[in-house]
Design an enzyme around this catalytic site. Sequence first.
Site, mmCIF file in Angstrom:
data_model
loop_
_atom_site.group_PDB
_atom_site.id
_atom_site.type_symbol
_atom_site.label_atom_id
_atom_site.label_comp_id
_atom_site.label_asym_id
_atom_site.label_seq_id
_atom_site.Cartn_x
_atom_site.Cartn_y
_atom_site.Cartn_z
ATOM 1 N N ASN A 1 1.476 -1.330 0.004
ATOM 2 C CA ASN A 1 -0.375 -0.130 -0.067
ATOM 3 C C ASN A 1 1.045 1.361 -0.045
ATOM 4 O O ASN A 1 1.647 1.398 1.029
ATOM 5 C CB ASN A 1 -1.529 -0.530 1.226
ATOM 6 C CG ASN A 1 -2.265 1.079 1.302
ATOM 7 O OD1 ASN A 1 -1.664 1.778 0.286
ATOM 8 N ND2 ASN A 1 -2.122 1.808 2.608
ATOM 9 N N TRP A 2 1.063 1.965 -1.098
ATOM 10 C CA TRP A 2 1.643 3.140 -1.241
ATOM 11 C C TRP A 2 1.305 4.381 -0.908
ATOM 12 O O TRP A 2 1.902 4.906 -0.728
ATOM 13 C CB TRP A 2 1.801 2.564 -2.851
ATOM 14 C CG TRP A 2 2.959 2.154 -3.219
ATOM 15 C CD1 TRP A 2 3.958 1.194 -2.730
ATOM 16 C CD2 TRP A 2 3.084 2.477 -4.320
ATOM 17 N NE1 TRP A 2 4.545 0.661 -3.708
ATOM 18 C CE2 TRP A 2 4.338 1.560 -4.634
ATOM 19 C CE3 TRP A 2 3.486 2.955 -5.819
ATOM 20 C CZ2 TRP A 2 5.217 0.844 -5.670
ATOM 21 C CZ3 TRP A 2 3.713 2.255 -7.079
ATOM 22 C CH2 TRP A 2 4.621 1.612 -6.902
ATOM 23 N N LYS A 3 -0.203 4.172 -0.092
ATOM 24 C CA LYS A 3 -0.680 5.734 0.559
ATOM 25 C C LYS A 3 -0.205 6.962 -0.295
ATOM 26 O O LYS A 3 0.103 6.224 -1.767
ATOM 27 C CB LYS A 3 -0.142 6.015 1.528
ATOM 28 C CG LYS A 3 -0.211 4.531 2.707
ATOM 29 C CD LYS A 3 0.398 4.903 3.844
ATOM 30 C CE LYS A 3 1.169 3.741 4.600
ATOM 31 N NZ LYS A 3 0.587 3.736 6.103
ATOM 32 N N HIS B 1 -9.013 1.190 5.134
ATOM 33 C CA HIS B 1 -7.924 1.086 5.391
ATOM 34 C C HIS B 1 -8.326 2.488 6.759
ATOM 35 O O HIS B 1 -9.098 2.984 6.869
ATOM 36 C CB HIS B 1 -7.196 2.317 4.760
ATOM 37 C CG HIS B 1 -5.810 2.004 5.196
ATOM 38 N ND1 HIS B 1 -4.802 2.515 6.256
ATOM 39 C CD2 HIS B 1 -4.288 1.164 5.367
ATOM 40 C CE1 HIS B 1 -3.623 2.719 6.840
ATOM 41 N NE2 HIS B 1 -3.630 1.388 5.925
ATOM 42 N N GLU C 1 -6.624 4.547 8.368
ATOM 43 C CA GLU C 1 -6.496 6.144 7.414
ATOM 44 C C GLU C 1 -7.521 6.716 7.348
ATOM 45 O O GLU C 1 -7.473 7.465 7.426
ATOM 46 C CB GLU C 1 -5.080 6.161 6.995
ATOM 47 C CG GLU C 1 -3.942 5.798 7.781
ATOM 48 C CD GLU C 1 -2.962 5.175 6.970
ATOM 49 O OE1 GLU C 1 -2.623 5.638 5.084
ATOM 50 O OE2 GLU C 1 -1.674 4.925 7.808
ATOM 51 N N GLU D 1 -5.085 -4.951 10.520
ATOM 52 C CA GLU D 1 -4.420 -3.724 11.044
ATOM 53 C C GLU D 1 -4.414 -3.491 12.348
ATOM 54 O O GLU D 1 -5.197 -2.293 11.935
ATOM 55 C CB GLU D 1 -3.923 -3.192 10.038
ATOM 56 C CG GLU D 1 -4.272 -3.637 8.456
ATOM 57 C CD GLU D 1 -2.951 -2.752 7.587
ATOM 58 O OE1 GLU D 1 -2.138 -3.067 6.764
ATOM 59 O OE2 GLU D 1 -4.051 -1.807 7.188
ATOM 60 N N GLY E 1 2.891 2.069 10.708
ATOM 61 C CA GLY E 1 3.743 2.741 10.522
ATOM 62 C C GLY E 1 4.139 3.358 11.856
ATOM 63 O O GLY E 1 4.873 4.426 12.096
ATOM 64 N N SER F 1 3.591 -2.188 10.349
ATOM 65 C CA SER F 1 5.167 -2.444 10.037
ATOM 66 C C SER F 1 5.952 -3.496 9.483
ATOM 67 O O SER F 1 6.586 -4.417 10.561
ATOM 68 C CB SER F 1 5.217 -1.848 12.190
ATOM 69 O OG SER F 1 5.032 -1.113 11.903
ATOM 70 N N GLY G 1 3.050 -1.644 4.557
ATOM 71 C CA GLY G 1 3.015 0.079 3.429
ATOM 72 C C GLY G 1 4.140 0.601 3.591
ATOM 73 O O GLY G 1 5.123 0.096 2.605
ATOM 74 N N GLY G 2 5.053 1.340 4.436
ATOM 75 C CA GLY G 2 6.179 2.328 4.132
ATOM 76 C C GLY G 2 7.739 1.177 3.630
ATOM 77 O O GLY G 2 7.740 1.594 2.453
HETATM 78 C C1 PEP Z 1 -1.096 -0.247 5.582
HETATM 79 O O1 PEP Z 1 -0.736 1.249 5.570
HETATM 80 O O2 PEP Z 1 -1.787 -0.737 5.699
HETATM 81 C C2 PEP Z 1 0.064 -0.314 6.921
HETATM 82 C C3 PEP Z 1 0.499 -1.988 7.352
HETATM 83 O O3 PEP Z 1 1.817 0.373 6.888
HETATM 84 P P1 PEP Z 1 2.599 0.472 7.160
HETATM 85 O O4 PEP Z 1 3.825 -0.772 6.952
HETATM 86 O O5 PEP Z 1 3.895 1.248 7.574
HETATM 87 O O6 PEP Z 1 2.937 0.068 9.077
#
Ligand code: PEP
Length: 254
Positions: free
Chosen positions: A11-13, A97, A99, A169, A175, A213, A234-235
């Site tokens: 997920n590049w956000k 999600h 966010e 999640e 993050g 993470s 994500g990141g």
């Molecule tokens: C996400 O945004 O779905 C996510 C899991 O982010 P991260 O891996 O950065 O925690």
Amino acid sequence: MTPSPCIVAGNWKMNKTVAEAKSWLARFLESYQPSPRVEVQVYPSFTALHTMALLASDRSIRVGGQNIHDEERGAYTGEISAVQLREAGAEVVLIGHSERRLHAGETDAMLARKLTAAIHAGLQPVLCVGENREDRQAQRHEDVVGLQIERGLAGWEPSAGIPLIIAYEPVWAIGTGMTATPQDAGAMHAHIRRRLEKLPVHIPEVRILYGGSVTPDNVAELFATPGIDGVLVGGASLDALGFLEIVRAAQRLR
Ligand code: PEP
């Protein structure tokens, strides 16, 4: 019956221009060897989605959207419908999600409508659920996630014919660098499956991902945990080679 492949999703956000997305893909494809055991998904921003779908789909990478509106068309400035997303080349879509729940005020009722819209457009939905830190500290995480499942899937149509994906999640892990322990993630995945069995509709073939993470360093223990059918990253998905490491770990361990 062949088992469903496990999933590694990025997920590049709100990151990457079209040019950056193309160069990520070129780096990834230099060394990526697809395997039937692992399905790779990438969720770019809307602006890069069509280009990514054109370049990536014949290389065994499924491209998805990060959100949709629940209506098919209309006066909803700034929104994108499921039909538009599908036509742009998306095959999957994230629904709810954390966010979006937090910053866009998305409620479980809205998400249930989005889920229906996705299915009607032929998009495979990934329903995202997860408790926040206070919920976990107060030991009500299972209730919170259970309700998100129940309400988010309230409109599920048994005839959908599209397998559901759920991403667990925990909000406190997104993050933050604080991954759930494999035991905690595994316990929640088992809880989600029990909760699915109690729904009035039978939903077959649900794959449940863990997100929060995930990195190349901690992915092996997650894949060693029963009940974890993949990861949503994500990141660590922003770097093509780091993401490839996670994909390779999945290919080795599954
Ligand atoms: C996400 O945004 O779905 C996510 C899991 O982010 P991260 O891996 O950065 O925690």
